[in-house]
Design an enzyme around this catalytic site. Sequence first.
Site, PDB file in Angstrom:
ATOM      1  N   HIS A 366       0.742  -1.360  -0.160  1.00  0.00           N
ATOM      2  CA  HIS A 366       0.073  -0.308   0.201  1.00  0.00           C
ATOM      3  C   HIS A 366       0.863   1.435  -0.036  1.00  0.00           C
ATOM      4  CE1 HIS A 366      -4.005  -1.733   0.016  1.00  0.00           C
ATOM      5  NE2 HIS A 366      -3.942  -2.565   1.092  1.00  0.00           N
ATOM      6  N   LYS A 557      -8.905  13.728   3.389  1.00  0.00           N
ATOM      7  CA  LYS A 557      -8.613  12.974   3.784  1.00  0.00           C
ATOM      8  C   LYS A 557      -6.965  12.707   4.471  1.00  0.00           C
ATOM      9  CE  LYS A 557      -6.707  13.851  -0.372  1.00  0.00           C
ATOM     10  NZ  LYS A 557      -6.814  12.612  -1.440  1.00  0.00           N
ATOM     11  N   ARG A 558      -6.682  11.654   5.438  1.00  0.00           N
ATOM     12  CA  ARG A 558      -5.311  11.544   5.824  1.00  0.00           C
ATOM     13  C   ARG A 558      -4.132  13.482   5.637  1.00  0.00           C
ATOM     14  NH1 ARG A 558      -5.325   8.171  10.581  1.00  0.00           N
ATOM     15  NH2 ARG A 558      -3.337   8.880  11.567  1.00  0.00           N
ATOM     16  N   LYS A 563       0.759  14.059   0.520  1.00  0.00           N
ATOM     17  CA  LYS A 563      -0.846  14.338   0.604  1.00  0.00           C
ATOM     18  C   LYS A 563      -1.061  16.161  -0.397  1.00  0.00           C
ATOM     19  CE  LYS A 563      -3.179  10.788   2.778  1.00  0.00           C
ATOM     20  NZ  LYS A 563      -4.500  10.009   1.162  1.00  0.00           N
ATOM     21  N   THR A 665      -8.583   6.646  -2.821  1.00  0.00           N
ATOM     22  CA  THR A 665      -9.615   6.306  -2.875  1.00  0.00           C
ATOM     23  C   THR A 665     -10.613   6.801  -2.802  1.00  0.00           C
ATOM     24  OG1 THR A 665      -9.598   5.345  -0.523  1.00  0.00           O
ATOM     25  CG2 THR A 665      -9.453   3.375  -2.161  1.00  0.00           C
ATOM     26  N   LYS A 669     -14.373   8.216  -5.321  1.00  0.00           N
ATOM     27  CA  LYS A 669     -15.773   8.846  -4.324  1.00  0.00           C
ATOM     28  C   LYS A 669     -16.366  10.194  -4.941  1.00  0.00           C
ATOM     29  CE  LYS A 669     -13.851   6.527  -0.589  1.00  0.00           C
ATOM     30  NZ  LYS A 669     -13.221   6.739   1.570  1.00  0.00           N
TER      31      LYS A 669
HETATM   32  C1  LIG Z   1     -11.944   6.863   1.152  1.00  0.00           C
HETATM   33  C2  LIG Z   1     -11.504   7.723   3.004  1.00  0.00           C
HETATM   34  C3  LIG Z   1     -10.160   7.826   2.833  1.00  0.00           C
HETATM   35  C4  LIG Z   1      -9.427   7.184   2.023  1.00  0.00           C
HETATM   36  O1  LIG Z   1      -8.864   8.804   1.422  1.00  0.00           O
HETATM   37  P1  LIG Z   1      -7.785   9.109   0.354  1.00  0.00           P
HETATM   38  O2  LIG Z   1      -8.106  10.563  -0.132  1.00  0.00           O
HETATM   39  O3  LIG Z   1      -8.058   8.091  -0.967  1.00  0.00           O
HETATM   40  O4  LIG Z   1      -6.152   9.154   1.418  1.00  0.00           O
HETATM   41  C5  LIG Z   1      -9.719   8.547   4.129  1.00  0.00           C
HETATM   42  N1  LIG Z   1     -10.376   8.544   5.202  1.00  0.00           N
HETATM   43  C6  LIG Z   1     -12.046   8.294   4.730  1.00  0.00           C
HETATM   44  C7  LIG Z   1     -12.993   8.321   6.398  1.00  0.00           C
HETATM   45  C8  LIG Z   1     -12.338   7.991   3.854  1.00  0.00           C
HETATM   46  O5  LIG Z   1     -13.854   7.646   3.325  1.00  0.00           O
END
Ligand SMILES: *Cc1c(COP(=O)(O)O)cnc(C)c1O
Length: 826
Positions: A366, A557-558, A563, A665, A669
């Site tokens: 990952h 995101k985190r 990022k 991911t 979304k």
């Molecule tokens: C989808 C999701 C992530 C991943 O987000 P990225 O933009 O791919 O880093 C992190 N936290 C939550 C709560 C999510 O639903």
Amino acid sequence: MTDKKVSAGQPRIRMDADGLRDDFEWHLRYTLAASPDELTDLERYLAFSFAIRDRLVERWINTQDAYRHANVRQVYYLSLEFLIGRLLTTYVQNLQLEKEAKKVLSDKEISWEKIRDVETDAGLGNGGLGRLAACFMDSMATMKLPCMGYGLRYDYGIFKQKIVNGAQVEEPDNWRRNGYSWEIKRPKLSVHVQFGGQAVIVDIHGRKVWRWSPSERVIGVPFDLPVVAYGGKNVNTVRLWSAQADNEFDFEDFNRGSYIEAVETKVIAENLTKVLYPNDDNDQGKELRLRQQYFFVACTLRDIIRNFRANNDDWRRLPEKVFIQLNDTHPTLVIPELMRILLDEEDMPWDDAWHIVCECVGYTNHTVLPEALERWGLPLFARMLPRHMQIIFEINSRFLRFVSSHYPGDINRLRRMSIIEEGNVQKVCMANLALIGAKKVNGVAKIHSEILKNDIFRDFAELWPDKFTNVTNGITPRRWLLKANPGLAALISKNIGNAWISNLAELKKLKPLADDNGFLDEFYAVKQQNKVALAKVIKDTLNLVVDPESIFDVQVKRMHEYKRQLLLTLYIIMLYNRLVENPGMDIHPRTFIFSGKSAPGYATAKLVIRLIHGVSELINNHPSIRKKLTVAFLPDYRVSLAEAIIPAANLSEQISLAGTEASGTGNMKLMLNGALTIGTMDGANVEIHEEVGDDNIFIFGLRANDVPTFRRTYSPLDVYNHDLEIQHVLENIRKNVFSMLTPGIFDPLLRNLLDQGDYYMHLADLREYANTQDKVDALYRKRREWDRRAVINVASAGKFSSDRAIAEYAKNIWNLQPFDIPDDKP
Ligand SMILES: *Cc1c(COP(=O)(O)O)cnc(C)c1O
């Protein structure tokens, strides 16, 4: 639904509104002993969730019985994280009980939304990796694949994030405070797990062999969660282990009168599954974390083997019946633990045991960040798991002999490929162990899998090219469209039918509608409704008014340097400067929406959170600029908050330095919910670009291939000296424009950017990023054109279903077939 036969007249199973109402009332009275006069929302939620749970039990038992009777091949998905979020709506939706559920509640004048929002998110994960495991479980059940997820039942999930004076504060997440409706404790399936002690030589029928003589023992107790197929019969299981002290083992302490010491030992044992480690993409080599990993693997393998042995007496058939997928290296101890069981408990010769292990395991990588590859100090490892240490040495020496025979004299190659990393302290390198023991290794997006083969795992890919493959991540459309965005889901179904729910490729039928003005109007109206709903959330949480007519520009995101939340923040400061200089500047109003947690010990990421708050404080209170710009940082990013933000987004920020984000991911979304992406050619953005084409995405920035060469001569100070607008941005930070009450606080960020080489290359990409953002502004003003492209994004999102990802795992890695539950079963 074919429940008629079993359901006739039986409460707890009837799938109509009357049956559901009866059970709701029954649970209020007899499970909760609640008086009808003073019901709380919590009681209503609990009773309702028990009534829903009753309706999946028959299918759950039937599925598990059917798998067992057919002695099916099963996949075991091992993940130290499951970021599942709330489950009530998912169960109601997947059982197709929505109409009935809403009727029962509305007849009683209970608000469905209120009941739904009582549920606490199960936050047993950090971010993308844990959420992926949750999406995969949904897809595997829906696709009728015989699978089981395994994880840990942490008492405290990912911390709750509060913001105090612009800074992150962590609070413990006691997610089961009010009980948890969905889990079933299974004490009869408890197992023993041992630690410590020594490897000793024993005599077995005149043969001298090594065995483990451990010094500690704890009990693993499983708790099961049902995973219901969308509209189907299969109900799979996620089994989460909880640590419990083994009183029998410590009985001698009690008898010796050291009562307090014995209770202390108990507390230490039960601390094992107390808390999830809150580091995303980073591991600190902490002892408790290694104990968690071994506890997890030992419990899970005992369970898998018990399941296998119940039906099979020949160990050689293990690879036929069992495949174990490792979600990152966290469960890699499966390899030495399975070897230990076969060698020491089953007395199998090494070669036979190794052959079996290598056929049974797959490893998903990952991350390519070097600091995130797990390494354990050898002394710690050998103390905790002495026999496993021996087995790893043996795996390693056999492997290195094999490599030498292919590359005689290539000492550096041996050093790179060894499981034992030399240095001041020797380290056990978990990725190398996983690469050696796994049958298949996969990355999670095309570009990421290429980087694995050509860069970080190049030696291994040269040795075993066929071992490496790609499976691009995906997300479940049941949660991320049907549940999160009912307005858009209904609009889509009205136009192309509802087959997309279990076959997301169907969305391509929306393409012609991108030129249909009537459809575009409805599409726009749905997005506006979602934006109004999010504006209310922002008002309620931050007491901040945002304009639903503004562009909702979203980075959720985190928090992590790679990022690059800082890149967007620098751009916001640039816009602020432009508006200060030219108050009449004509831009479409924008609302910047951030959300994300930083690891508690990650100082730089925490400072970026503070900078975002410093910038928002100034901008949101500026008498004129606040009419054009608003910055909202929503605290405590989690699945349920993602479900509120994502359907309202216009612009999706996916701006990691190229070559650093494995897949992402969140990008998928947001695309699925009709946001346009502004992003680098990184992770799955590359494939999103491939699906939508140049015109329907905003791509900018360095390419992954160019980063290493560029880095050699990169000078952020040159950018600073030559681009005066960028210079102005950094000078404002230096002059404490965003830190008037805490001067100097952002100096470390400036040092990172200017004096320490700007490792994530913010300044290298900022100019092109800003220019691309200007194009975003121009396009949004042509509403029809924007919406047309947004529709094309939705229509092109089919590839990013986790159903597609799971189909690829099943075919290319697992060799796994769907299993239909026989028709005489409900
Ligand atoms: C989808 C999701 C992530 C991943 O987000 P990225 O933009 O791919 O880093 C992190 N936290 C939550 C709560 C999510 O639903």
